[in-house]
Design a protein around this motif. Structure first.
Motif, PDB file in Angstrom:
ATOM      1  N   ARG A  17       0.996  -1.288   0.104  1.00 51.62           N
ATOM      2  CA  ARG A  17       0.187  -0.084  -0.028  1.00 51.62           C
ATOM      3  C   ARG A  17       0.835   1.274   0.133  1.00 51.62           C
ATOM      4  N   ASP A  18       2.157   1.303   0.691  1.00 50.10           N
ATOM      5  CA  ASP A  18       2.807   2.501   0.697  1.00 50.10           C
ATOM      6  C   ASP A  18       3.586   2.546  -0.390  1.00 50.10           C
ATOM      7  N   ALA A  19       3.782   1.481  -1.077  1.00 49.52           N
ATOM      8  CA  ALA A  19       4.477   1.640  -2.453  1.00 49.52           C
ATOM      9  C   ALA A  19       3.658   2.196  -3.467  1.00 49.52           C
ATOM     10  N   GLY A  20       2.476   2.286  -3.354  1.00 47.01           N
ATOM     11  CA  GLY A  20       1.648   2.878  -4.259  1.00 47.01           C
ATOM     12  C   GLY A  20       0.550   1.628  -4.658  1.00 47.01           C
ATOM     13  N   GLY A  21       0.422   0.686  -3.969  1.00 45.70           N
ATOM     14  CA  GLY A  21      -0.695  -0.392  -4.405  1.00 45.70           C
ATOM     15  C   GLY A  21      -0.122  -1.623  -4.991  1.00 45.70           C
ATOM     16  N   LEU A  22      -1.108  -2.737  -5.015  1.00 42.95           N
ATOM     17  CA  LEU A  22      -0.307  -3.749  -5.817  1.00 42.95           C
ATOM     18  C   LEU A  22      -0.114  -3.605  -7.385  1.00 42.95           C
ATOM     19  N   PRO A  23       1.006  -4.248  -7.448  1.00 40.23           N
ATOM     20  CA  PRO A  23       1.467  -3.829  -9.017  1.00 40.23           C
ATOM     21  C   PRO A  23       0.591  -4.437 -10.059  1.00 40.23           C
ATOM     22  N   THR A  24       0.793  -4.015 -11.269  1.00 41.50           N
ATOM     23  CA  THR A  24       0.428  -4.421 -12.449  1.00 41.50           C
ATOM     24  C   THR A  24       1.065  -5.903 -12.719  1.00 41.50           C
ATOM     25  N   VAL A  25       0.380  -6.825 -12.946  1.00 41.18           N
ATOM     26  CA  VAL A  25       0.926  -8.198 -13.040  1.00 41.18           C
ATOM     27  C   VAL A  25       1.495  -8.316 -14.368  1.00 41.18           C
ATOM     28  N   ARG A  26       2.795  -8.932 -14.402  1.00 43.71           N
ATOM     29  CA  ARG A  26       3.482  -9.192 -15.601  1.00 43.71           C
ATOM     30  C   ARG A  26       2.866 -10.206 -16.439  1.00 43.71           C
ATOM     31  N   HIS A  27       3.356 -10.272 -17.771  1.00 37.92           N
ATOM     32  CA  HIS A  27       2.837 -11.374 -18.545  1.00 37.92           C
ATOM     33  C   HIS A  27       3.031 -12.927 -18.036  1.00 37.92           C
ATOM     34  N   ALA A  28       2.184 -13.599 -18.293  1.00 40.18           N
ATOM     35  CA  ALA A  28       2.190 -14.943 -17.707  1.00 40.18           C
ATOM     36  C   ALA A  28       3.055 -15.922 -18.853  1.00 40.18           C
ATOM     37  N   LEU A  29       3.384 -17.123 -18.470  1.00 38.66           N
ATOM     38  CA  LEU A  29       4.209 -17.737 -19.362  1.00 38.66           C
ATOM     39  C   LEU A  29       3.466 -18.338 -20.686  1.00 38.66           C
ATOM     40  N   LEU A 207      18.304  -6.933 -16.938  1.00 40.21           N
ATOM     41  CA  LEU A 207      19.359  -7.690 -17.227  1.00 40.21           C
ATOM     42  C   LEU A 207      19.076  -8.637 -18.322  1.00 40.21           C
ATOM     43  N   GLY A 208      17.881  -8.718 -18.553  1.00 40.08           N
ATOM     44  CA  GLY A 208      17.410  -9.780 -19.605  1.00 40.08           C
ATOM     45  C   GLY A 208      16.626 -10.933 -18.910  1.00 40.08           C
ATOM     46  N   VAL A 209      16.360 -11.143 -17.713  1.00 41.43           N
ATOM     47  CA  VAL A 209      15.716 -12.042 -17.266  1.00 41.43           C
ATOM     48  C   VAL A 209      14.258 -11.996 -17.496  1.00 41.43           C
ATOM     49  N   ALA A 210      13.575 -13.115 -18.083  1.00 39.43           N
ATOM     50  CA  ALA A 210      12.098 -13.142 -18.116  1.00 39.43           C
ATOM     51  C   ALA A 210      11.315 -13.362 -16.862  1.00 39.43           C
ATOM     52  N   ILE A 211      10.420 -12.541 -16.329  1.00 40.58           N
ATOM     53  CA  ILE A 211       9.738 -12.920 -15.157  1.00 40.58           C
ATOM     54  C   ILE A 211       8.128 -13.205 -15.534  1.00 40.58           C
ATOM     55  N   TYR A 212       7.883 -14.391 -15.511  1.00 43.36           N
ATOM     56  CA  TYR A 212       6.522 -14.796 -15.701  1.00 43.36           C
ATOM     57  C   TYR A 212       5.685 -14.877 -14.561  1.00 43.36           C
ATOM     58  N   GLU A 213       4.554 -14.201 -14.444  1.00 40.68           N
ATOM     59  CA  GLU A 213       3.822 -14.117 -13.452  1.00 40.68           C
ATOM     60  C   GLU A 213       2.307 -14.809 -13.586  1.00 40.68           C
ATOM     61  N   ASN A 214       1.608 -14.796 -12.686  1.00 37.18           N
ATOM     62  CA  ASN A 214       0.268 -15.555 -12.932  1.00 37.18           C
ATOM     63  C   ASN A 214       0.531 -16.948 -13.447  1.00 37.18           C
ATOM     64  N   THR A 215       1.651 -17.493 -13.122  1.00 34.11           N
ATOM     65  CA  THR A 215       2.054 -18.705 -13.401  1.00 34.11           C
ATOM     66  C   THR A 215       2.470 -19.663 -12.346  1.00 34.11           C
ATOM     67  N   LEU A 216       1.355 -20.771 -12.229  1.00 34.53           N
ATOM     68  CA  LEU A 216       1.540 -21.574 -11.003  1.00 34.53           C
ATOM     69  C   LEU A 216       2.421 -22.926 -11.488  1.00 34.53           C
ATOM     70  N   VAL A 217       3.494 -23.121 -10.809  1.00 33.90           N
ATOM     71  CA  VAL A 217       4.154 -24.355 -10.916  1.00 33.90           C
ATOM     72  C   VAL A 217       3.658 -25.185  -9.979  1.00 33.90           C
ATOM     73  N   SER A 218       3.111 -26.577 -10.527  1.00 38.04           N
ATOM     74  CA  SER A 218       2.678 -27.599  -9.593  1.00 38.04           C
ATOM     75  C   SER A 218       3.679 -28.607  -9.509  1.00 38.04           C
ATOM     76  N   GLU A 219       4.613 -28.935 -10.259  1.00 38.80           N
ATOM     77  CA  GLU A 219       5.703 -29.958 -10.008  1.00 38.80           C
ATOM     78  C   GLU A 219       7.024 -29.640 -10.722  1.00 38.80           C
ATOM     79  N   ILE A 220       7.963 -29.948 -10.092  1.00 34.59           N
ATOM     80  CA  ILE A 220       9.721 -29.738 -10.333  1.00 34.59           C
ATOM     81  C   ILE A 220      10.354 -31.284 -10.514  1.00 34.59           C
ATOM     82  N   SER A 221      10.787 -31.367 -11.799  1.00 37.75           N
ATOM     83  CA  SER A 221      11.407 -32.619 -11.718  1.00 37.75           C
ATOM     84  C   SER A 221      12.702 -32.354 -12.714  1.00 37.75           C
ATOM     85  N   PRO A 222      13.811 -33.235 -12.661  1.00 36.46           N
ATOM     86  CA  PRO A 222      15.100 -32.918 -13.623  1.00 36.46           C
ATOM     87  C   PRO A 222      14.745 -32.476 -14.982  1.00 36.46           C
TER      88      PRO A 222
END
Length: 463
Positions: A17-29, A207-222
């Protein structure tokens, strides 16, 4: 004035709230993709890891996957303590790796405090950082005995730089009602959590990193991170999910999501600050068993936190940060007992968040070189600094750098899994019921002995 209907409850945190409110969400994967490194979790750990990977190897393809938005979890809700705590204590590292390794862990965390400050300056991140040190008080004879014993222990180690203060010296720094003594060390800075995480996310994107929001990871494997938007294929998949780790397949008992709550007052008038002091902007804690933590914000509020309802059955986590009304009331009462001059100041906001707790209460970072799976977390509430150290360490592990960081004793540490329900729920609630009972007992008498329920709680917790 106590909390009332004007108190905002939830909405993630007052910091947002102090920083101006919740952010605009970035694009999903946008669908299944291939990258070199997939990082699951858009908080401090994931963002610091991405930052150091790209700084070291700019052509590396790095993607951060976040289920809501960067800083939605503990990174946007914490107390803003950039401090040098060795989560789980140095003694365990003496037992497993020797005294020199334990000293190295402490030195690395001290340096991490200054590293965060240096990076924010370099990247132009204004996170309200003031390095005023960490100040902890005792308000009962039993707390004072623990404080003095802790001070003696800390002063026997290098790089702790701890000072023991009597009641008069403590009051000259911060006038806490009923304080019998205090400790202070310089390796801590007050920080605005959301300004830090938002600025770090922006720096990572530059720096060129892609941040994908609204993207739920359900499982991690090799080689794979499975999401609701597609599968990310990567040579390295790094888990940086902290208190939300139980939501991943196969990780339900890895770390327990512990709840912590905070309140933020309206700005205090100058007359109140004249009575309280707190001119050094130190972070503030105490030696109760159910301890509190606080800071004086840049706009002269008090942000004040502690445990409310510590755990939800089945490792459930919240959605918007709302906390229980009885927690708001108890934190407000505690705040007023610390600072009577704040008693007429409204409580503007209350919120809660989850932090990751391993079964042995010790943070860890590591990577399986055969699978490319890495992890970091289990900070038990001390992650603002430890996440930076974890991010640098994970970057070195991914890149195969034989650095001092990858030889620190927390690297590749593994704890046993938490018990199944209902044992997990019973254990955590028994721990905090006993701690509350111990605090009540110690507040009601003049004994210097730690109340016996706290010993029972420690035994159950395995601490």
């Amino acid at each position: 004035m106590s909390e009332d209907s004007a108190t905002v409850n939830g909405d993630v945190s007052w910091w947002w709230r102090d920083a101006g409110g919740l952010p605009t969400v970035r694009h999903a994967l946008p669908g299944s993709i291939d990258v070199d490194v997939a990082i699951v979790g858009g908080g401090y750990t994931g963002l610091w890891t991405a930052y150091y990977l790209k700084k070291a190897q700019p052509d590396l393809r790095v993607a951060v996957l976040e289920q809501r938005f960067a800083g939605f979890g503990a990174s946007g809700r914490n107390g803003g303590w950039l401090t040098n705590s060795v989560t789980g204590g140095r003694a365990r590292y003496v037992d497993t790796h020797g005294r020199d390794a334990a000293i190295a862990q402490q030195r690395a965390l001290n340096e991490s405090v200054d590293e965060v400050i240096a990076v924010t300056a370099h990247e132009g991140i204004d996170a309200d950082i003031i390095k005023g040190g960490e100040f902890e008080v005792a308000r009962t004879p039993a707390q004072l005995a623990r404080l003095e014993a802790s001070a003696a222990h800390e002063q026997a180690w290098p790089h702790t730089d701890l000072e023991l203060l009597d009641a008069a010296a403590a009051a000259r720094r911060i006038s806490v009602e009923g304080a019998l003594g205090a400790t202070w060390h310089p390796h801590c800075a007050r920080v605005h959590p959301v300004k830090l995480v938002s600025g770090l996310a922006a720096a990572v994107e530059r720096l060129g990193v892609a941040i994908y929001e609204n993207t739920l990871v359900s499982e991690i494997s090799p080689g794979h991170a499975v999401t609701d938007r597609g599968t990310v294929r990567a040579s390295h998949v790094l888990r940086a999910t902290e208190g939300f780790t139980p939501d991943l397949k196969g990780e339900h008992r890895t770390w327990l999501p512990m709840n912590s709550s905070m309140i933020a007052t309206a700005p205090l008038p100058a007359s109140a600050w004249d009575a309280i002091g707190w001119n050094g902007r130190e972070t503030l804690g105490d030696f109760a068993h159910v301890y509190m933590y606080a800071q004086r914000t840049a706009d002269d509020r008090i942000a004040f936190g502690g445990r409310g309802v510590p755990y939800r059955y089945g490792s459930r986590v919240d959605t918007d940060g709302a906390t229980q009304q009885r927690t708001i009331s108890s934190l407000t009462a505690l705040l007023h007992s610390f600072f009577p001059a704040a008693a007429d100041v409204p409580i503007d906001h209350a919120w809660a968040g989850v932090l990751g707790v391993p079964r042995d209460w010790a943070a860890t970072v590591g990577m399986d070189r055969t699978t490319g799976l890495g992890w970091a977390g289990g900070y038990v509430g001390t992650g603002v600094t430890a996440t930076n150290l974890a991010g640098r360490t994970l970057a070195d592990l991914v890149l195969g750098n034989d650095s001092e960081l990858v030889r620190l004793p927390w690297v590749d540490h593994r704890a046993k899994r938490w018990e199944v329900e209902p044992l997990r729920w019973l254990a955590v609630n028994a721990i905090y019921t006993a701690y509350h009972a111990a605090d009540r007992t110690e507040a009601s008498n003049s004994s210097t002995r730690t109340a016996w329920p706290a010993n029972i709680a420690g035994w159950i917790a395995g601490r």
